[in-house]
Write a protein that holds these residues in place. Structure first.
Motif, mmCIF file in Angstrom:
data_model
loop_
_atom_site.group_PDB
_atom_site.id
_atom_site.type_symbol
_atom_site.label_atom_id
_atom_site.label_comp_id
_atom_site.label_asym_id
_atom_site.label_seq_id
_atom_site.Cartn_x
_atom_site.Cartn_y
_atom_site.Cartn_z
ATOM 1 N N GLU A 166 0.834 -1.200 0.000
ATOM 2 C CA GLU A 166 0.000 0.000 0.000
ATOM 3 C C GLU A 166 0.868 1.249 0.000
ATOM 4 O O GLU A 166 1.941 1.284 0.608
ATOM 5 N N SER A 190 2.294 -1.183 4.415
ATOM 6 C CA SER A 190 0.938 -0.733 4.693
ATOM 7 C C SER A 190 0.920 0.758 4.945
ATOM 8 O O SER A 190 1.943 1.365 5.275
ATOM 9 N N ASN A 236 -4.276 -2.811 7.345
ATOM 10 C CA ASN A 236 -4.412 -3.180 5.942
ATOM 11 C C ASN A 236 -5.775 -2.717 5.443
ATOM 12 O O ASN A 236 -6.734 -2.628 6.209
#
Length: 294
Positions: free
Chosen positions: A67, A126, A147
């Motif tokens: 991410e 993340s 997450n």
């Protein structure tokens, strides 16, 4: 970043892999990200696509893509009081005067800045997903998902009433036990202030009096509040609406003569873990500046 979030489960019946993944609560958006943004799905350690047919007993492993933090979020090193942590969730005890996320007035040193720095130091692929947000001057328990998928599950849990928060506050006047069900919306003359208005969003707060007291010849109430919804400034707006604004809350009818922030603290957080389904309960003592008022 070398520790992507991974989810593993055993298939309980014959079906398409797409159907098995959906049963885990993975959204279509997350599945698209897995497919196109660097994620992978394995069945018995062999990479497969979602059209593959799985059978009972197969082990499915989902590796979520890395991410990326939003451009405005800068990782910083700072102190976090961590109450609980596992591969999915982070629960911290936030002090007053710390923003949950950066803003124009407070662009750094927020919870999100420090958590992102913490994640990066651990090598977690993340960004920060706030589950239960607190105002800058409100202290107490705050939950963060590690997450996007976990955040999706926790958002659904909140909508289903599986995330429970209790607060304690000190308010002006002699409050009463009551259930406040009044819609809340943005005040037309302000970009910050909210108010009870009939075209607002449904909001529900329960109030329980712990004890009454007197300070500087002013009657005050120590109360416990249970949130059933999570609207912006919900407790502050509801208590001002019933004539008992929070001590220290200048925005909604209080003043800072006694304390330099609203006298509000999240003392309890109970939730169902999104993966294990275990019920987790956390508590936090009132900070000194509030305890001393009592």
């Amino acid at each position: 970043m070398n520790n992507p979030f991974t989810l593993q489960f055993e298939v309980q019946q014959d079906m398409l892999l797409r159907e098995a993944v959906a049963l885990c609560g993975i959204s279509k958006r997350a599945l698209t990200a897995i497919k196109f943004d660097g994620g992978k799905i394995f069945v018995n350690s062999i990479e497969r696509n979602v059209r593959h047919r799985v059978v009972r007993g197969d082990i499915v492993t989902i590796v979520f893509p890395q991410e990326e933090a939003s451009e405005g979020l800068i990782p910083q090193q700072g102190h976090l009081t961590i109450v609980y942590e596992d591969e999915a969730l982070l629960v911290i005890d936030k002090p007053a005067y710390m923003s949950t996320i950066p803003s124009r007035e407070h662009p750094d040193n927020s919870v999100a800045n420090f958590v992102l720095g913490y994640f990066q130091a651990q090598g977690l692929a993340s960004t920060v997903h706030i589950v239960t947000r607190l105002d800058r001057d409100t202290s107490g328990l705050l939950c963060i998902a590690k997450n996007r998928h976990i955040h999706h599950l926790m958002s659904a849990a909140q909508q289903q009433g599986d995330v429970h928060r209790q607060y304690e506050a000190i308010v002006y006047g002699q409050a009463t036990n009551q259930s406040i069900i009044e819609p809340i919306g943005r005040k037309e003359t302000s970009i910050i202030e909210r108010q009870v208005r009939q075209d607002g969003q449904f909001a529900h707060t329960d109030v329980e009096v712990i004890k009454y007291g007197r300070l500087n010849d002013c009657i005050m109430s120590h109360i416990r509040l249970t949130l059933h919804t999570g609207r912006t400034h919900q407790i502050r707006v509801h208590m001002a609406y019933v004539g008992h604004p929070l001590v220290g809350d200048e925005l909604y009818g209080g003043d800072k003569e006694i304390i330099n922030r609203q006298a509000l603290h999240c003392v309890s957080l109970t939730l169902r873990h999104p993966l294990t389904k275990e019920i987790l309960s956390f508590s936090s003592e009132l900070p000194e500046e509030l305890a001393s008022l009592l």
